[in-house]
Design a protein around this motif. Structure first.
Motif, PDB file in Angstrom:
ATOM      1  N   VAL A  31       0.850  -1.184   0.000  1.00  0.00           N
ATOM      2  CA  VAL A  31       0.000   0.000   0.000  1.00  0.00           C
ATOM      3  C   VAL A  31       0.888   1.237   0.000  1.00  0.00           C
ATOM      4  N   ALA A  32       0.837   1.985  -1.087  1.00  0.00           N
ATOM      5  CA  ALA A  32       1.591   3.238  -1.186  1.00  0.00           C
ATOM      6  C   ALA A  32       0.852   4.284  -0.365  1.00  0.00           C
ATOM      7  N   HIS A  33       1.413   4.637   0.785  1.00  0.00           N
ATOM      8  CA  HIS A  33       0.758   5.582   1.692  1.00  0.00           C
ATOM      9  C   HIS A  33       1.213   6.992   1.355  1.00  0.00           C
ATOM     10  N   LEU A  50      -2.536  15.976  -5.989  1.00  0.00           N
ATOM     11  CA  LEU A  50      -2.829  14.726  -6.686  1.00  0.00           C
ATOM     12  C   LEU A  50      -1.726  14.385  -7.677  1.00  0.00           C
ATOM     13  N   ASP A  51      -1.210  15.388  -8.390  1.00  0.00           N
ATOM     14  CA  ASP A  51      -0.141  15.118  -9.356  1.00  0.00           C
ATOM     15  C   ASP A  51       1.131  14.628  -8.665  1.00  0.00           C
ATOM     16  N   GLN A  52       1.448  15.178  -7.495  1.00  0.00           N
ATOM     17  CA  GLN A  52       2.601  14.683  -6.746  1.00  0.00           C
ATOM     18  C   GLN A  52       2.370  13.247  -6.294  1.00  0.00           C
ATOM     19  N   CYS A  53       1.143  12.936  -5.945  1.00  0.00           N
ATOM     20  CA  CYS A  53       0.813  11.583  -5.523  1.00  0.00           C
ATOM     21  C   CYS A  53       1.007  10.586  -6.660  1.00  0.00           C
ATOM     22  N   ILE A  54       0.636  10.976  -7.848  1.00  0.00           N
ATOM     23  CA  ILE A  54       0.774  10.081  -8.993  1.00  0.00           C
ATOM     24  C   ILE A  54       2.232   9.712  -9.178  1.00  0.00           C
ATOM     25  N   THR A  55       3.103  10.689  -9.107  1.00  0.00           N
ATOM     26  CA  THR A  55       4.534  10.421  -9.234  1.00  0.00           C
ATOM     27  C   THR A  55       5.013   9.506  -8.117  1.00  0.00           C
ATOM     28  N   ASP A  84     -13.908  11.550  -7.014  1.00  0.00           N
ATOM     29  CA  ASP A  84     -13.288  12.280  -8.123  1.00  0.00           C
ATOM     30  C   ASP A  84     -11.766  12.238  -8.038  1.00  0.00           C
ATOM     31  N   ASP A  85     -11.223  12.253  -6.818  1.00  0.00           N
ATOM     32  CA  ASP A  85      -9.779  12.161  -6.636  1.00  0.00           C
ATOM     33  C   ASP A  85      -9.271  10.800  -7.111  1.00  0.00           C
ATOM     34  N   ALA A  86      -9.971   9.750  -6.721  1.00  0.00           N
ATOM     35  CA  ALA A  86      -9.581   8.407  -7.133  1.00  0.00           C
ATOM     36  C   ALA A  86      -9.673   8.263  -8.653  1.00  0.00           C
ATOM     37  N   GLN A  87     -10.715   8.814  -9.240  1.00  0.00           N
ATOM     38  CA  GLN A  87     -10.875   8.748 -10.694  1.00  0.00           C
ATOM     39  C   GLN A  87      -9.716   9.463 -11.402  1.00  0.00           C
ATOM     40  N   TYR A  88      -9.290  10.600 -10.877  1.00  0.00           N
ATOM     41  CA  TYR A  88      -8.167  11.352 -11.442  1.00  0.00           C
ATOM     42  C   TYR A  88      -6.893  10.504 -11.436  1.00  0.00           C
ATOM     43  N   VAL A  89      -6.652   9.836 -10.314  1.00  0.00           N
ATOM     44  CA  VAL A  89      -5.450   8.998 -10.193  1.00  0.00           C
ATOM     45  C   VAL A  89      -5.531   7.808 -11.145  1.00  0.00           C
ATOM     46  N   ILE A  90      -6.678   7.157 -11.208  1.00  0.00           N
ATOM     47  CA  ILE A  90      -6.839   6.004 -12.100  1.00  0.00           C
ATOM     48  C   ILE A  90      -6.619   6.409 -13.553  1.00  0.00           C
ATOM     49  N   ARG A  91      -7.175   7.526 -13.966  1.00  0.00           N
ATOM     50  CA  ARG A  91      -6.975   7.999 -15.343  1.00  0.00           C
ATOM     51  C   ARG A  91      -5.501   8.288 -15.619  1.00  0.00           C
TER      52      ARG A  91
END
Length: 100
Positions: A31-33, A50-55, A84-91
């Motif tokens: 699990v990436a915390h 969110l963009d920092q999280c994706i990286t 919506d946050d989860a959807q952004y990350v999944i996309r």
């Protein structure tokens, strides 16, 4: 020891090194915390974007899969708090996978 007992193992990792170590140790899921979720009564006052999280998730996933290509990587915390946050990350990850 948990893996030897046939237990599902789901350790949290806070950076790529920890993700690699947990996957190498036999974790079924890493699990990436991403830190505390902001807002609310007890939420963090600052958090990653969110963009920092994706990286960060991508870095941890790559490190974990170097140790175990079959490991499942989930993400938790930080600004990922609403659908919506989860959807952004999944996309974003769909786009990342398409570029590799």
């Amino acid at each position: 020891a948990a893996r030897d007992m046939d237990l599902l193992t789901t350790p949290y990792a806070f950076n790529p090194e920890e993700a690699h170590t947990m996957a190498r140790a036999g974790a079924a899921i890493v699990v990436a915390h991403l830190g505390l979720t902001p807002g609310g009564n007890i939420g963090a006052e600052t958090a990653l974007t969110l963009d920092q999280c994706i990286t960060s998730i991508d870095d941890m996933a790559q490190a974990a899969r170097e140790a175990n290509p079959d490991v499942i990587v989930l993400c938790h915390g930080g600004p990922i708090s609403m659908p919506d946050d989860a959807q952004y990350v999944i996309r974003a990850f769909t786009e990342i996978r398409g570029k590799r």
